[in-house]
Enzyme design. Structure first.
Site, PDB file in Angstrom:
ATOM      1  N   ASN A  91      52.960  -2.079 124.733  1.00 25.34           N
ATOM      2  CA  ASN A  91      52.064  -2.930 123.934  1.00 25.34           C
ATOM      3  C   ASN A  91      50.755  -2.229 123.561  1.00 25.34           C
ATOM      4  OD1 ASN A  91      51.110  -2.969 126.525  1.00 25.34           O
ATOM      5  ND2 ASN A  91      50.849  -5.183 126.655  1.00 25.34           N
ATOM      6  N   ASP A 117      63.747  -0.612 119.960  1.00 23.67           N
ATOM      7  CA  ASP A 117      64.758  -1.644 120.182  1.00 23.67           C
ATOM      8  C   ASP A 117      64.475  -2.829 119.263  1.00 23.67           C
ATOM      9  OD1 ASP A 117      62.366  -1.898 121.885  1.00 23.67           O
ATOM     10  OD2 ASP A 117      63.319  -3.702 122.680  1.00 23.67           O
ATOM     11  N   ASN A 126      56.124  -5.732 120.602  1.00 24.77           N
ATOM     12  CA  ASN A 126      54.738  -5.392 120.945  1.00 24.77           C
ATOM     13  C   ASN A 126      54.351  -3.959 120.598  1.00 24.77           C
ATOM     14  OD1 ASN A 126      54.072  -7.947 121.849  1.00 24.77           O
ATOM     15  ND2 ASN A 126      54.823  -7.548 123.911  1.00 24.77           N
ATOM     16  N   HIS A 161      64.369  -1.710 126.405  1.00 30.16           N
ATOM     17  CA  HIS A 161      63.106  -1.456 125.692  1.00 30.16           C
ATOM     18  C   HIS A 161      62.847   0.048 125.525  1.00 30.16           C
ATOM     19  CE1 HIS A 161      60.080  -3.898 123.950  1.00 30.16           C
ATOM     20  NE2 HIS A 161      59.168  -3.900 124.909  1.00 30.16           N
ATOM     21  N   TYR A 185      61.458   2.278 134.394  1.00 30.86           N
ATOM     22  CA  TYR A 185      61.779   1.722 133.067  1.00 30.86           C
ATOM     23  C   TYR A 185      62.812   2.549 132.304  1.00 30.86           C
ATOM     24  CZ  TYR A 185      57.456  -0.891 133.857  1.00 30.86           C
ATOM     25  OH  TYR A 185      56.478  -1.692 134.375  1.00 30.86           O
TER      26      TYR A 185
END
Length: 196
Positions: free
Chosen positions: A77, A102, A123, A25, A20
């Site tokens: 989240n 973001d 989230n 994000h 990631y």
């Protein structure tokens, strides 16, 4: 008002894991990493399921602030759990918590700072607000909307495009400057200098 000896808690939002790292994000993590470098600190694991750097930020003198820089190691989240645990551990008043994240509704690479507000479908913010209420600072890094019919979830979990990457270092650097200005000089000054 807040106890003046309390630290600021600066939270870069993102997802843990190498896969990631370059995602849109994860711009909050990118900014947190740069701030840690500027503070000459190394992230260490904290029992609150986060990585933290403790140190000082800002110019020498009265504007030099004690800060805890954090990257929650839950997924985005679930960010509220680690952030709330850090808030309680370091006894940070809500108005001294800053989330770097973001933002789809702002064009890339535009920056906006604000205090409080809704989560706008984000989230990480949704989880933080559910845990603590909405009255924390947000440093919103514009990533724009997905092109065509691409789903939002797919868009935010993709790496920045090659075109976007040309400005990414500058954008992360400017965001880190804005966070430092917010901590040292307050929200109004940071907004007038960095909101675009």
């Amino acid at each position: 008002m807040s106890d003046d000896t309390a630290p600021w808690l600066i939270v870069g939002l993102g997802n843990p894991g190498a896969e990631y790292a370059g995602n849109r994000h994860n711009i909050g993590f990118m900014v947190a990493d740069l701030l840690a470098d500027r503070m000459r600190g190394k992230f260490k694991a904290h029992k609150a399921r986060a990585q933290v750097v403790e140190g000082r930020m800002g110019p020498p003198g009265p504007a030099n602030r004690r800060v805890v820089l954090a990257k929650p190691m839950s997924f985005m989240n679930l960010s509220g759990g680690p952030v709330t645990a850090l808030r309680d551990f370091y006894k940070v008043p809500l108005e001294r918590i800053v989330a770097i994240h973001d933002e789809l509704d702002i064009d890339y690479p535009t920056l906006r700072l604000k205090l409080g507000g809704g989560d706008n479908g984000h989230n990480g913010l949704k989880s933080m607000t559910k845990s603590m209420g909405p009255d924390y600072h947000r440093v919103r890094c514009g990533i724009g909307r997905p092109p065509g019919r691409m789903q939002v979830a797919d868009f935010v979990l993709k790496d920045f495009s090659s075109t976007e990457r040309k400005e990414l270092d500058w954008f992360v650097d400017r965001t880190a400057d804005a966070v430092e200005c917010l901590i040292a000089e307050g929200l109004e000054r940071a907004q007038s200098s960095y909101n675009s």
